[in-house]
Design a protein around this motif. Sequence first.
Motif: not given
Length: 368
Positions: A243-251
């Motif tokens: 959608r553009g450039y985004e940062v996700g987070l896993l754990k």
Amino acid sequence: MIRILKTCLLLIAAQSVFAQVDKSDTTKHSFRYTNPITRDTAISMRDHFIIKVANKWYCVGTSNPVWTGFNPGVRLLVSDDLIHWKQQGWLIDGNKLPADCPYNGRFWAPEIHFIRGKYWLTVNSGKVTAEDTKGMQTHSVWLFSSDRVDGPYTLVKGPLTPQYNNDATLFEDEDGQTYLYCSGNGLFQAKIDLATGKLTTPIQKFLDKKQPGYPEWMIGGIEGPFVIKRDGVYFMFFSTWTRGYEVGLLKSTSPLGPWELASTEPIFGTRKKGYRPELAAAGGYAHLKFQDTEDPYCETGHNALFEGPDGKLWTSCHYLMYESRPYPYSQTLQNWEKTPQLGIEPVHYKNKMFYINPPTSTEQLVEY
């Protein structure tokens, strides 16, 4: 009388010292910054990675041109204050590589990690040829080491994996074991012996961009992993350009997973419906519905964490201006605005979760 006078003078001196100590203990420092931090086409990069050594910050990234042919190598930027950056030199100078060098091509997303008293440089590249002008057929991960952050760096091993991989990062756990994470149409992981550069477990793809049960904002592509451990939990930051450039987070509770989303939504980034519509159409995700963010950017992603001026965690990544950015921003881009530049923001950790405020474009003040 003289003895009493001396005693009084000693008391006054002691009070003066304590007053100075108390004053220094309560002195507040301030750090002001305005993104993008760099505004210079000469040092334009993507995928910024910052490491602090002593009282300086060093930065590497993907230099232009990014998408076609050769790029010049791995440049090293240096700063005394995180605001003013200059090029110190080249960790890898593409012009000085021999003609038969197998990693002469792209030099994408380099990182520098200090582990066991040495600096380890990961570089993602392949060999550009007349038949493979992008070097993608041999693009993979290469490992170098040095006793100094600014080199010289010596090749340890490469390619580290038998297939296309990119965006490599390293993580050393508390027991001394080191792990390699990278991307390549998904996210991959393995244990690695740094001294030899050999993977001690097979490279494993653990997350696909179209993983069943995962949200649609990941389906365009996932890349740029970065791992940190906090309170016994492993967190992996990653980027998506759906959608553009985004940062996700896993754990995860283990460095090799299983991994799960720490947040069902991206924790950082920018979204623009009108950005790269051809990729959305080709990738089958042009139907996605979302609201544009109010910032003037079309890309803020491929992040990594570093120690900031306050001694706390900050994030770095490239900020790229959006041609159709909303009012009150001018839609006439200056030359530097047509290229990716460095952006930074503080990182917050609360209730066993990492947070990053939305990307900023006005002056910010951090007091500590």
